[in-house]
Design an enzyme around this catalytic site. Structure first.
Site, PDB file in Angstrom:
ATOM      1  N   ASP A  16     -73.827  16.106   6.901  1.00  0.00           N
ATOM      2  CA  ASP A  16     -74.258  17.828   7.252  1.00  0.00           C
ATOM      3  C   ASP A  16     -76.374  18.336   7.853  1.00  0.00           C
ATOM      4  O   ASP A  16     -76.450  17.140   7.463  1.00  0.00           O
ATOM      5  CB  ASP A  16     -74.115  19.001   6.466  1.00  0.00           C
ATOM      6  CG  ASP A  16     -74.548  20.744   6.195  1.00  0.00           C
ATOM      7  OD1 ASP A  16     -74.491  20.447   7.236  1.00  0.00           O
ATOM      8  OD2 ASP A  16     -75.263  21.114   5.416  1.00  0.00           O
ATOM      9  N   ASP A  18     -78.704  21.026   7.221  1.00  0.00           N
ATOM     10  CA  ASP A  18     -79.529  21.678   6.544  1.00  0.00           C
ATOM     11  C   ASP A  18     -79.680  21.591   5.427  1.00  0.00           C
ATOM     12  O   ASP A  18     -78.734  21.749   4.834  1.00  0.00           O
ATOM     13  CB  ASP A  18     -80.015  23.534   7.295  1.00  0.00           C
ATOM     14  CG  ASP A  18     -79.677  23.743   8.170  1.00  0.00           C
ATOM     15  OD1 ASP A  18     -80.510  23.335   9.060  1.00  0.00           O
ATOM     16  OD2 ASP A  18     -79.068  24.629   8.681  1.00  0.00           O
TER      17      ASP A  18
END
Length: 244
Positions: A16, A18
């Site tokens: 991922d 953020d």
């Protein structure tokens, strides 16, 4: 302290963005707070003001419009869906989502972003090993964030919110975007690692049958990540750069 991973067991790592590679989750959090604080005040909905817990409970890791929809549902509010092309002033789910994106884009342009040092340590380690890597993010801003953080040239595969929309893939917590990332890398999910800081993303990795799901605790809480399906929880990705 290191969590020892035998990287020989895995062909790929899917990150991922953020909150995992960059601290932009904090920028997203502020943008969502500003959006919904203004919106609830404007609508006179002051009995239950927006709180930090709302981000983790209803928004974190989800595609933007899903976050709008799920937060509004938590306050028993509904809006017309609208269209992605709606202006930020529109009183629609898409309009509010686009308004939030304006907050985020302005903050990114003003302040820039530096990747987490520990995350870069792990990326360097995996590059030296020849492990395939990809970014799988719900955000349509992922390419801009990677560019701002100086990470764009590290990833040949990026499955972001725009890719998911174009391909008709449901967002996290559905596993489809992670499975698409694995497909594009040419690896079996059982031989790949998912690295996530959001409950919805951990749940996506778990549902996709990935060989190892790593929860990165940037504030949501280790227990919540474990309950969602994380096999291990760390606070810094440098902990994964050790060898067995």
């Amino acid at each position: 302290m290191f969590f020892l991973v035998d990287w020989d067991d895995y062909d790929a790592a899917l990150f991922d963005l953020d909150g995992v590679l960059t601290p932009t989750a904090e920028v997203h959090m502020r943008a969502w707070r500003d959006l919904f604080t203004d919106y609830l005040t404007l609508k006179g909905e002051t009995a239950r003001p927006y709180a930090e817990a709302d981000y983790f409970d209803h928004i974190d890791g989800k595609p933007r419009y899903d976050g709008v929809r799920d937060f509004l549902a938590s306050r028993d509010l509904t809006l017309p869906e609208g269209e992605p092309s709606d202006p930020a002033s529109a009183e629609t789910v898409c309009g509010l989502g686009n308004r939030k994106n304006d907050f985020f884009a302005a903050a990114l342009a003003a302040d820039g972003v530096e990747p987490y040092a520990g995350s870069v340590t792990l990326l360097d380690h995996l590059e030296q090993r020849g492990t395939k890597i990809a970014v799988v993010s719900s955000s349509r801003n992922a390419p801009a964030v990677l560019e701002a953080a100086g990470l764009a040239d590290r990833f040949e595969v990026v499955v972001d919110g725009q890719v998911a929309s174009d391909a008709g893939l449901p967002g996290k917590p559905a596993p489809d975007t992670y499975l698409e990332g694995a497909r594009r890398l040419g690896v079996d999910p059982e031989h790949a690692v998912v690295l996530e800081d959001a409950v919805s993303g951990v749940a996506a990795g778990h549902a996709g049958g990935f060989g190892l799901v790593v929860g990165v605790d940037r504030g949501v809480g280790a227990d919540k990540l474990a309950d969602a399906g994380a096999d291990v929880v760390v606070t810094d990705l440098a902990e994964l750069a050790g060898e067995r």
